[in-house]
Write a protein that holds these residues in place. Structure first.
Motif, PDB file in Angstrom:
ATOM      1  N   ALA A 226       0.847  -1.196   0.000  1.00  0.00           N
ATOM      2  CA  ALA A 226       0.000   0.000   0.000  1.00  0.00           C
ATOM      3  C   ALA A 226       0.879   1.241   0.000  1.00  0.00           C
ATOM      4  O   ALA A 226       1.928   1.284   0.659  1.00  0.00           O
ATOM      5  CB  ALA A 226      -0.914  -0.008   1.221  1.00  0.00           C
ATOM      6  N   ALA A 227       0.462   2.261  -0.743  1.00  0.00           N
ATOM      7  CA  ALA A 227       1.257   3.486  -0.889  1.00  0.00           C
ATOM      8  C   ALA A 227       1.604   4.117   0.453  1.00  0.00           C
ATOM      9  O   ALA A 227       2.701   4.647   0.624  1.00  0.00           O
ATOM     10  CB  ALA A 227       0.515   4.484  -1.763  1.00  0.00           C
ATOM     11  N   ASP A 228       0.703   4.025   1.432  1.00  0.00           N
ATOM     12  CA  ASP A 228       0.991   4.640   2.735  1.00  0.00           C
ATOM     13  C   ASP A 228       1.911   3.782   3.600  1.00  0.00           C
ATOM     14  O   ASP A 228       2.272   4.174   4.696  1.00  0.00           O
ATOM     15  CB  ASP A 228      -0.297   4.964   3.480  1.00  0.00           C
ATOM     16  CG  ASP A 228      -1.140   3.729   3.744  1.00  0.00           C
ATOM     17  OD1 ASP A 228      -0.846   2.649   3.192  1.00  0.00           O
ATOM     18  OD2 ASP A 228      -2.111   3.845   4.504  1.00  0.00           O
ATOM     19  N   ASP A 229       2.321   2.609   3.090  1.00  0.00           N
ATOM     20  CA  ASP A 229       3.219   1.718   3.835  1.00  0.00           C
ATOM     21  C   ASP A 229       4.537   1.505   3.098  1.00  0.00           C
ATOM     22  O   ASP A 229       5.325   0.644   3.465  1.00  0.00           O
ATOM     23  CB  ASP A 229       2.523   0.378   4.083  1.00  0.00           C
ATOM     24  CG  ASP A 229       3.261  -0.470   5.108  1.00  0.00           C
ATOM     25  OD1 ASP A 229       3.940   0.096   5.994  1.00  0.00           O
ATOM     26  OD2 ASP A 229       3.175  -1.706   5.008  1.00  0.00           O
ATOM     27  N   VAL A 230       4.806   2.284   2.068  1.00  0.00           N
ATOM     28  CA  VAL A 230       6.000   2.077   1.241  1.00  0.00           C
ATOM     29  C   VAL A 230       7.279   2.311   2.025  1.00  0.00           C
ATOM     30  O   VAL A 230       8.279   1.644   1.807  1.00  0.00           O
ATOM     31  CB  VAL A 230       5.955   2.960  -0.022  1.00  0.00           C
ATOM     32  CG1 VAL A 230       7.295   2.978  -0.739  1.00  0.00           C
ATOM     33  CG2 VAL A 230       4.870   2.452  -0.947  1.00  0.00           C
ATOM     34  N   ASP A 231       7.285   3.231   2.977  1.00  0.00           N
ATOM     35  CA  ASP A 231       8.495   3.503   3.751  1.00  0.00           C
ATOM     36  C   ASP A 231       8.658   2.548   4.919  1.00  0.00           C
ATOM     37  O   ASP A 231       9.560   2.721   5.727  1.00  0.00           O
ATOM     38  CB  ASP A 231       8.499   4.938   4.270  1.00  0.00           C
ATOM     39  CG  ASP A 231       8.619   5.923   3.127  1.00  0.00           C
ATOM     40  OD1 ASP A 231       9.234   5.568   2.113  1.00  0.00           O
ATOM     41  OD2 ASP A 231       8.073   7.034   3.249  1.00  0.00           O
TER      42      ASP A 231
END
Length: 168
Positions: free
Chosen positions: A160-165
């Motif tokens: 998910a984009a909000d979990d990329v980091d």
């Protein structure tokens, strides 16, 4: 009772039942630090290195999509190949692992198709199954696919984009 999971190739990934700890396993040359997957046991594959001492290393859990495509043919062994066993087209993903400087090929997780992927997006490796009725063709009662078990492999799943980091 959970089905017994038999790795499609022993030693290519961890298999401890926890998706959070699942990792592909490679080897690293002690002389030139080159990393190999599939693992190498006897010599460094780097043509400019004379090293031969290799150590097992877990590969990065996450990488970026380098390329992808649909597989619209019945895959060869160890994939299900019995014409009486239904199969569905699948998606192949080539994933670049920046830390290891390599690209690793694998199937996308079930339910992930080419419309869900883009070059450069972040994906993570997760436990997968090739299905039943495959790979374990030795006839032995070892709990493998022929005996009601599952042939274990890895899949790539979009992050998910909000979990990329998150965890690498």
């Amino acid at each position: 009772m959970p089905r017994k999971r038999i790795p499609v190739v022993a030693g290519w990934f961890t298999e401890n039942g926890s998706g959070d700890d699942f990792r592909l396993l490679g080897t690293r040359c002690s002389l030139c630090s080159s990393v190999f997957f599939p693992r190498e046991e006897s010599f460094c594959r780097n043509p400019s290195c004379t090293g031969g001492e290799l150590a097992e290393v877990p590969l990065s859990r996450r990488g970026t999509v380098w390329s992808y495509t649909d597989g619209r043919y019945r895959p060869p062994h160890p994939y299900p190949s019995d014409p009486d066993v239904p199969w569905e087209p699948y998606t192949l993903v080539a994933v670049e692992l920046a830390a290891e400087r390599m690209v690793v090929l694998g199937q996308a997780a079930p339910g992930v198709g080419v419309a869900d992927l883009a070059v450069g997006m972040t994906v993570e490796v997760v436990p997968g199954e090739l299905g039943s009725g495959c790979a374990d063709d030795d006839g032995a009662d070892d709990g493998g696919a022929d005996d009601g078990g599952a042939t274990a492999t890895w899949h790539w799943r979009p992050v998910a984009a909000d979990d990329v980091d998150g965890a690498a």
